[in-house]
Write a protein that holds these residues in place. Sequence first.
Motif, PDB file in Angstrom:
ATOM      1  N   GLY A  92      80.484  44.442  95.382  1.00  0.00           N
ATOM      2  CA  GLY A  92      81.765  43.855  95.720  1.00  0.00           C
ATOM      3  C   GLY A  92      82.289  44.378  97.043  1.00  0.00           C
ATOM      4  O   GLY A  92      81.537  44.730  97.946  1.00  0.00           O
ATOM      5  N   ASP A  93      83.614  44.454  97.137  1.00  0.00           N
ATOM      6  CA  ASP A  93      84.261  44.840  98.386  1.00  0.00           C
ATOM      7  C   ASP A  93      84.759  46.280  98.373  1.00  0.00           C
ATOM      8  O   ASP A  93      85.017  46.861  99.421  1.00  0.00           O
ATOM      9  CB  ASP A  93      85.422  43.892  98.669  1.00  0.00           C
ATOM     10  CG  ASP A  93      84.936  42.448  98.792  1.00  0.00           C
ATOM     11  OD1 ASP A  93      83.928  42.231  99.475  1.00  0.00           O
ATOM     12  OD2 ASP A  93      85.551  41.554  98.196  1.00  0.00           O
ATOM     13  N   PHE A  94      84.934  46.842  97.195  1.00  0.00           N
ATOM     14  CA  PHE A  94      85.398  48.221  97.098  1.00  0.00           C
ATOM     15  C   PHE A  94      85.025  48.753  95.723  1.00  0.00           C
ATOM     16  O   PHE A  94      84.679  47.997  94.810  1.00  0.00           O
ATOM     17  CB  PHE A  94      86.911  48.322  97.317  1.00  0.00           C
ATOM     18  CG  PHE A  94      87.712  47.450  96.377  1.00  0.00           C
ATOM     19  CD1 PHE A  94      88.148  47.925  95.167  1.00  0.00           C
ATOM     20  CD2 PHE A  94      88.020  46.136  96.716  1.00  0.00           C
ATOM     21  CE1 PHE A  94      88.874  47.131  94.295  1.00  0.00           C
ATOM     22  CE2 PHE A  94      88.755  45.324  95.861  1.00  0.00           C
ATOM     23  CZ  PHE A  94      89.175  45.822  94.648  1.00  0.00           C
ATOM     24  N   ARG A 117      83.281  43.285 101.536  1.00  0.00           N
ATOM     25  CA  ARG A 117      81.914  43.734 101.262  1.00  0.00           C
ATOM     26  C   ARG A 117      81.662  45.132 101.823  1.00  0.00           C
ATOM     27  O   ARG A 117      80.722  45.391 102.558  1.00  0.00           O
ATOM     28  CB  ARG A 117      80.914  42.707 101.805  1.00  0.00           C
ATOM     29  CG  ARG A 117      80.970  41.402 101.004  1.00  0.00           C
ATOM     30  CD  ARG A 117      80.200  40.274 101.633  1.00  0.00           C
ATOM     31  NE  ARG A 117      78.772  40.540 101.678  1.00  0.00           N
ATOM     32  CZ  ARG A 117      77.875  39.653 102.141  1.00  0.00           C
ATOM     33  NH1 ARG A 117      78.303  38.459 102.575  1.00  0.00           N
ATOM     34  NH2 ARG A 117      76.611  39.939 102.157  1.00  0.00           N
ATOM     35  N   HIS A 118      82.536  46.047 101.408  1.00  0.00           N
ATOM     36  CA  HIS A 118      82.457  47.470 101.761  1.00  0.00           C
ATOM     37  C   HIS A 118      82.626  47.732 103.250  1.00  0.00           C
ATOM     38  O   HIS A 118      82.228  48.784 103.757  1.00  0.00           O
ATOM     39  CB  HIS A 118      81.165  48.100 101.228  1.00  0.00           C
ATOM     40  CG  HIS A 118      81.140  48.197  99.735  1.00  0.00           C
ATOM     41  ND1 HIS A 118      81.825  49.169  99.041  1.00  0.00           N
ATOM     42  CD2 HIS A 118      80.542  47.424  98.793  1.00  0.00           C
ATOM     43  CE1 HIS A 118      81.633  48.993  97.739  1.00  0.00           C
ATOM     44  NE2 HIS A 118      80.865  47.945  97.567  1.00  0.00           N
ATOM     45  N   ASP A 157      89.905  41.597 100.381  1.00  0.00           N
ATOM     46  CA  ASP A 157      91.081  42.243  99.829  1.00  0.00           C
ATOM     47  C   ASP A 157      91.992  42.665 100.981  1.00  0.00           C
ATOM     48  O   ASP A 157      91.514  43.058 102.044  1.00  0.00           O
ATOM     49  CB  ASP A 157      90.661  43.468  99.011  1.00  0.00           C
ATOM     50  CG  ASP A 157      91.805  44.044  98.206  1.00  0.00           C
ATOM     51  OD1 ASP A 157      92.773  43.313  97.951  1.00  0.00           O
ATOM     52  OD2 ASP A 157      91.711  45.227  97.826  1.00  0.00           O
ATOM     53  N   VAL A 158      93.289  42.565 100.772  1.00  0.00           N
ATOM     54  CA  VAL A 158      94.271  43.015 101.754  1.00  0.00           C
ATOM     55  C   VAL A 158      95.232  43.959 101.031  1.00  0.00           C
ATOM     56  O   VAL A 158      95.824  43.587 100.013  1.00  0.00           O
ATOM     57  CB  VAL A 158      95.049  41.834 102.368  1.00  0.00           C
ATOM     58  CG1 VAL A 158      96.082  42.336 103.378  1.00  0.00           C
ATOM     59  CG2 VAL A 158      94.091  40.844 103.031  1.00  0.00           C
TER      60      VAL A 158
END
Length: 390
Positions: free
Chosen positions: A63-65, A280-281, A295-296
Amino acid sequence: MQLQLPEASVEAQRASRLLHNLIATEIRLQQGWISFARYMELLLYAPDLGYYSGGAAKLGKDGDFTTAPEITPLFGAALAHLATELFTSSPSLQPQILEFGAGSGQLAFDILSELAAGSDEKSALQGYYIVELSAELRARQQLKLREFPQVQWLDRLPEAFSGVVLGNEVLDAMPVELVVLGEQGQGWQQRGVGLSGNDQFIYIDRPADPALIAQIPEADTLTPGHLTEVHPVAIGFMHSLGAMLKAGRGGVAIFFDYGFPAAEYYLQQRDQGTLMCHYRHHAHPDPFYMPGLQDVTAHVDFTAMAVAALDSGLELLGYSSQAAFLLEAGIGQLLLRTSPENALQYLPQANAMQKLVSPAEMGELFKVLVVGMAAELPERFSRHDRSHRL
């Protein structure tokens, strides 16, 4: 500045364009300007297209985090034991847990698994409630937690609740307003979002409501160009939390997040704010990039959160670093259930715990705010309490 980020799939790019068009339409309907908080709300929560309401993978290595529960089950195990201790020491608390924004469901899974493994009757929960705004994440949680019939999902905070409330990286996901101090004579401006001639998102400033600036201590001492965030949505959430726990006549709410007390949040050295995007990290500062696919977030002003809780009738029970809190909650003892001599199992767990408590990783950056009524944290937590800094 051209961002060097991984390319999104064709399907993801299409979804992002749909969200871009939806936001652009709202901007036009609002005479060419929406607040940044409204823009951020749509980015994250627009039905079917927002970051948290769409279907993209968000958590873990793909994922992103990555959040604390995704790193190690020891995080949830420590909270399970602390919750049991709170239920035992505070008769006014009902033995139930309410988690707000449960992500993949991993934290709930680890807490419930730890409680199920205990033979003590005090470990029994009357219920585990999850408030989840994302239909996609709720579906993932239901699959993850299918073996725990005591879990119930809610669409909003209940009117009354008594027990333990958990929020891991919840406050930072709430929309913020951006304000910037204009040049001489202009005063504070509220930074919103409009459209350029070719329909790209751009910042547009308007005079700020003084109520937004009231959150900033010594705002008149800052210099022109100072940009920061204020947190009316999170403050409103804390007021609702206070009303809920007061109606339930007792409760403890524990929030893990990254942030600062106000005296540090609004320092001159942070004159461009704390807003950050995660894709994505990769971390970067552009909230207009690929709407809905990233994400913000913004760091949390913990002073504002504590003041809102106090204003709603709650007590400030504690504020500390994540490292101090988890160590007092017993995460170190839980690690030692695996023998250090069994290196194959022990070392991965020790390394994971180190990420949570090391000052160089999450231990100091992340803080823990505890508020509530008719209950107290165990006395040992006062050894590292930083409430005086709020």
